[in-house]
Write an enzyme that holds these catalytic residues in place. Sequence first.
Site, PDB file in Angstrom:
ATOM      1  N   GLY A 280       0.818  -0.988  -0.020  1.00 33.56           N
ATOM      2  CA  GLY A 280       0.192   0.152  -0.010  1.00 33.56           C
ATOM      3  C   GLY A 280       0.958   1.428   0.046  1.00 33.56           C
ATOM      4  O   GLY A 280       2.094   1.163  -0.733  1.00 33.56           O
ATOM      5  N   ALA A 281       0.678   2.163   0.613  1.00 33.23           N
ATOM      6  CA  ALA A 281       1.257   3.550   0.552  1.00 33.23           C
ATOM      7  C   ALA A 281       2.482   3.315   1.397  1.00 33.23           C
ATOM      8  O   ALA A 281       3.644   3.338   0.620  1.00 33.23           O
ATOM      9  CB  ALA A 281       0.575   4.747   1.125  1.00 33.23           C
TER      10      ALA A 281
ATOM     11  N   GLY B 230       4.112   0.637   2.565  1.00 38.17           N
ATOM     12  CA  GLY B 230       4.789  -0.400   1.932  1.00 38.17           C
ATOM     13  C   GLY B 230       5.592  -0.332   0.530  1.00 38.17           C
ATOM     14  O   GLY B 230       6.592  -0.738   0.392  1.00 38.17           O
TER      15      GLY B 230
ATOM     16  N   LYS C  70       1.587   5.967  19.820  1.00 38.05           N
ATOM     17  CA  LYS C  70       0.937   6.034  18.515  1.00 38.05           C
ATOM     18  C   LYS C  70      -0.835   5.477  18.565  1.00 38.05           C
ATOM     19  O   LYS C  70      -1.366   6.239  17.924  1.00 38.05           O
ATOM     20  CB  LYS C  70       1.800   5.108  17.651  1.00 38.05           C
TER      21      LYS C  70
ATOM     22  N   ASN D 280      -3.928   7.703  17.283  1.00 41.12           N
ATOM     23  CA  ASN D 280      -4.965   7.212  16.289  1.00 41.12           C
ATOM     24  C   ASN D 280      -6.296   7.152  17.175  1.00 41.12           C
ATOM     25  O   ASN D 280      -7.307   7.363  16.489  1.00 41.12           O
ATOM     26  CB  ASN D 280      -4.302   5.954  16.019  1.00 41.12           C
TER      27      ASN D 280
ATOM     28  N   ASN E 188      -8.376   9.603  14.617  1.00 39.09           N
ATOM     29  CA  ASN E 188      -8.989   8.609  13.583  1.00 39.09           C
ATOM     30  C   ASN E 188     -10.588   8.555  13.694  1.00 39.09           C
ATOM     31  O   ASN E 188     -11.286   8.967  12.760  1.00 39.09           O
ATOM     32  CB  ASN E 188      -8.267   7.220  13.316  1.00 39.09           C
TER      33      ASN E 188
ATOM     34  N   ASN F  40      -7.574  16.224   9.104  1.00 37.37           N
ATOM     35  CA  ASN F  40      -6.701  16.142  10.708  1.00 37.37           C
ATOM     36  C   ASN F  40      -6.947  17.583  11.368  1.00 37.37           C
ATOM     37  O   ASN F  40      -7.181  17.758  12.629  1.00 37.37           O
ATOM     38  CB  ASN F  40      -5.542  15.561  10.598  1.00 37.37           C
TER      39      ASN F  40
END
Length: 297
Positions: free
Chosen positions: A9-10, A12, A175, A179, A183, A193
């Site tokens: 994905g982004a 990775g 973290k 989130n 989120n 955000n």
Amino acid sequence: MNITIVGPGAIGSLWACKLHQAGHNVSLYSRSTNKRLSIKLDNLPEISFHNNDAQRLQQTDILLITVKSWQVESALLPLLDKIDSKTILLFMHNGMGAVDDLNSQISHFPIVLATTTHGALKPYAQCVLYTGKGQTQIGAYNDLGQQCSFLADVFNHALPSAVWNSDINTALWNKLAINCAINPLTALHQCKNGALAQPQFQIEIQEIVTELVQVMKANHIQADEKSLLNTIYNVINATAENYSSMHQDIHHKRNSEIDFITGFLIKAAAKHHIELPKNRALYESIKQIENNWQSEE
Ligand code: PAF
């Protein structure tokens, strides 16, 4: 080193390109059935990677698993009998608990966890944009993983900065706290955000953090309300123009990581008989949205 990235994905894809540029032998494992996948990082020439190559997987030194937390199990289990027992399993995703769920099946591998604040965006399949410089923290999950501190050098050389953290659990909890605050609110209010810096969200964010600190302390994680709030507002401001991953998932009607973010917090609280009315309400609102799609299908 031979490195296989599971789930390009982004994040990775960003690591695939950066580790390749650093001279490593990088291949991919993904849902695509193509034997090769090309990825273009920013304006650089595209790089062609081997995809789903069983022989490369067998020779891999590091398996970097960057799928979403709820995909970890289904992505990893089919690969376990195809990799060497010395392969390092390095997990990098939002949320907590996914590796705990699998531990009994993977405890014979060196296991390492990482959390990163680098920003990446994948506007379409063959392209990744590096949208924000951050830091990567890497640390051991099990005893075998303790011997893998050299990974910090490997990753730092490819995309600085990366550090070895001998207390990765505290880093992951911090973290998780970020989130939990950003989120669900951005997903429910369908905002960037940065919108959370507005005064109308102040009380809600304060309530989320008060509950978080209770659970963190009960789990022996050092936490202080004022500094956690400060950290969260710093991230809100630093990523003001971003849509959070949960906002994007809900917007595109994909499963979110709520079970491994707020859901993990609620489970950890329950072990200490702590009630979390604010976080529970946010959890249930996101679950309700997801359940509505399922009943539409
Ligand atoms: O999940 C995300 O989107 C990110 O972890 C964060 C830090 C909230 C920034 O958008």
